[in-house]
Design a protein around this motif. Structure first.
Motif, PDB file in Angstrom:
ATOM      1  N   PRO A  84       0.834  -1.261   0.418  1.00  0.00           N
ATOM      2  CA  PRO A  84      -0.257   0.355   0.374  1.00  0.00           C
ATOM      3  C   PRO A  84       0.541   1.210  -0.009  1.00  0.00           C
ATOM      4  CG  PRO A  84      -0.779  -1.247   1.958  1.00  0.00           C
ATOM      5  CD  PRO A  84       0.397  -2.216   1.077  1.00  0.00           C
ATOM      6  N   ALA A 121       1.896   2.099  -3.290  1.00  0.00           N
ATOM      7  CA  ALA A 121       0.878   2.669  -4.058  1.00  0.00           C
ATOM      8  C   ALA A 121       1.071   4.072  -3.682  1.00  0.00           C
ATOM      9  CB  ALA A 121      -0.114   1.711  -3.990  1.00  0.00           C
ATOM     10  N   THR A 174      -8.456   7.737  -2.257  1.00  0.00           N
ATOM     11  CA  THR A 174      -9.261   7.618  -2.573  1.00  0.00           C
ATOM     12  C   THR A 174     -10.914   7.370  -1.610  1.00  0.00           C
ATOM     13  OG1 THR A 174      -8.844   5.489  -2.927  1.00  0.00           O
ATOM     14  CG2 THR A 174      -8.184   6.321  -4.987  1.00  0.00           C
ATOM     15  N   ALA A 181      -8.071   5.758   3.144  1.00  0.00           N
ATOM     16  CA  ALA A 181      -7.891   5.010   1.928  1.00  0.00           C
ATOM     17  C   ALA A 181      -5.933   5.949   2.132  1.00  0.00           C
ATOM     18  CB  ALA A 181      -8.139   4.829   0.333  1.00  0.00           C
ATOM     19  N   GLN A 215      -0.769  -0.826  -9.751  1.00  0.00           N
ATOM     20  CA  GLN A 215      -1.465  -0.151  -8.788  1.00  0.00           C
ATOM     21  C   GLN A 215      -2.304   1.137  -8.422  1.00  0.00           C
ATOM     22  OE1 GLN A 215      -0.292  -0.589  -4.286  1.00  0.00           O
ATOM     23  NE2 GLN A 215      -1.798  -2.396  -4.056  1.00  0.00           N
ATOM     24  N   ARG A 216      -1.794   2.074  -8.490  1.00  0.00           N
ATOM     25  CA  ARG A 216      -2.072   3.257  -8.461  1.00  0.00           C
ATOM     26  C   ARG A 216      -3.674   3.583  -9.453  1.00  0.00           C
ATOM     27  NH1 ARG A 216       0.532   7.811  -6.933  1.00  0.00           N
ATOM     28  NH2 ARG A 216       0.962   8.555  -9.220  1.00  0.00           N
ATOM     29  N   LEU A 230      -7.124   1.885  -8.881  1.00  0.00           N
ATOM     30  CA  LEU A 230      -7.076   2.490  -7.439  1.00  0.00           C
ATOM     31  C   LEU A 230      -7.972   3.427  -8.215  1.00  0.00           C
ATOM     32  CD1 LEU A 230      -4.560   2.011  -4.266  1.00  0.00           C
ATOM     33  CD2 LEU A 230      -6.693   1.207  -5.148  1.00  0.00           C
ATOM     34  N   ASP A 235     -12.573   4.518  -9.094  1.00  0.00           N
ATOM     35  CA  ASP A 235     -12.762   6.251  -8.093  1.00  0.00           C
ATOM     36  C   ASP A 235     -13.252   7.111  -9.572  1.00  0.00           C
ATOM     37  OD1 ASP A 235     -13.444   7.017  -5.992  1.00  0.00           O
ATOM     38  OD2 ASP A 235     -11.877   8.402  -6.136  1.00  0.00           O
TER      39      ASP A 235
END
Length: 343
Positions: A200, A203, A262, A266, A300-301, A304, A308
């Motif tokens: 995470p 990210a 997001t 998050a 991954q970013r 995400l 959204d």
């Protein structure tokens, strides 16, 4: 688990983590963290030489970040006498209201427009630069993350630690060592407030213009995060793209280097360039984004952001610098299509 606010200021400590794991955890800066700049240390023969090197690099960073540390100086550019007088007056007014040392801040403001070396004592510069850099990021404190190079001998390690102690005491900065081991019992090791899982944090992105570590033929350098709302001064591609977009009416509404969440819980994501109304993100990728870990973090970013409702347009920084027309045309076409669809 400690927080970033728990790490000491005014002391030299060693962090119990790899600097490559620390970097993504600090970009964007956690709410409780001091402002953090990274110093890529090189071997120095004396404490005086190390102090001079650190001050030189912190000074370059402060000059590049102008006017982030001097509210009211936005739009004042060029070395004319009127401009110099204006920024010095602003600096003295800010110093009287905030406790900055007026002569230092006024000199720094002048040199931001005119260049040239500082004529003030190293101790004055250390304290003043630490405060100015912290102010640039809206923080009350500054920490210098010192990346220790491989292969330092015992004598060079002692010089590094002594120079870092000088900076911590004179500048009232936190000095956090990370990287190659140092055999010096003066420096205690403390826990680093990293997230339980690196994914995470990755990210969020370890982003910005990060120079390479120093080598025998490359001067030491300082890396620092961007200031929200501006292209990173250390990124030629961001500055070039902003110059190209500033002449296009359709590019209005853009915001550089914004932190986006997001959801309330998050992990925050910092994006290079954002059009919030059109839900468009533009990312400029350096060569490091081809590395497997960075590539995976970028994907991954993107997911995400896409979940959204954002589109993510990615361009290599080499393309931005060599084929600007194509980059600008593609961004403009996307924004116009989004606006037509919404209208």
């Amino acid at each position: 688990m400690p927080s970033w606010a728990d790490l000491p200021i005014g002391q030299v400590v060693r962090l119990d983590a790899d600097p490559d794991a620390i970097a993504p955890a600090l970009d964007p800066l956690p709410d409780d963290a001091p402002a953090v700049v990274t110093y890529f240390a090189a071997e120095e023969r004396s404490v005086v030489g190390l102090a001079a090197s650190v001050l030189r690099e912190l000074d370059k960073a402060a000059i590049a970040l102008f006017p982030a540390w001097l509210p009211g100086a936005e739009g004042i550019e060029g070395p004319s006498g009127v401009n110099v007088a204006a920024v010095q007056a602003l600096a003295l007014r800010r110093a009287s209201a905030t406790g900055h040392f007026g002569p230092f801040l006024a000199e720094l403001a002048r040199r931001a427009l005119t260049g040239g070396p500082s004529g003030l004592a190293p101790e004055v510069r250390a304290a003043g630069l630490v405060r100015a850099l912290a102010d640039s990021f809206g923080r009350a404190r500054l920490a210098v993350l010192v990346r220790v190079p491989d292969g330092l001998g015992a004598a060079a390690g002692e010089v590094l630690v002594a120079g870092c102690e000088w900076l911590a005491h004179r500048g009232r900065a936190g000095v956090w060592l990370a990287g190659a081991p140092l055999h010096d019992d003066r420096v205690r090791t403390i826990a680093t407030p990293l997230p339980a899982s690196p994914l995470p944090a990755a990210a969020g992105g370890a982003r910005g213009a990060v120079p390479l570590p120093a080598t025998a033929d490359r001067a030491p350098a300082v890396a620092y995060p961007p200031v929200a709302g501006r292209p990173h001064p250390g990124s030629a591609s961001e500055r070039a793209l902003e110059a190209a977009l500033s002449a296009r009416a359709w590019a209005g509404g853009r915001a550089w280097n914004q932190t986006y969440r997001t959801g309330p819980l998050a992990v925050p994501i910092r994006v290079d360039l954002l059009w919030e109304r059109e839900r468009c993100v533009v990312e400029i990728d350096g060569p490091d984004h081809r590395a497997p870990a960075k590539f995976a973090a970028d994907r991954q970013r993107d997911v995400l952001l896409q979940l959204d409702g954002y589109a993510v347009l990615r361009f290599p920084d080499a393309q931005v610098m060599t084929d600007m027309d194509t980059v600008v045309r593609q961004i403009g076409q996307f924004l116009r299509n989004r606006r037509r669809a919404e209208g």
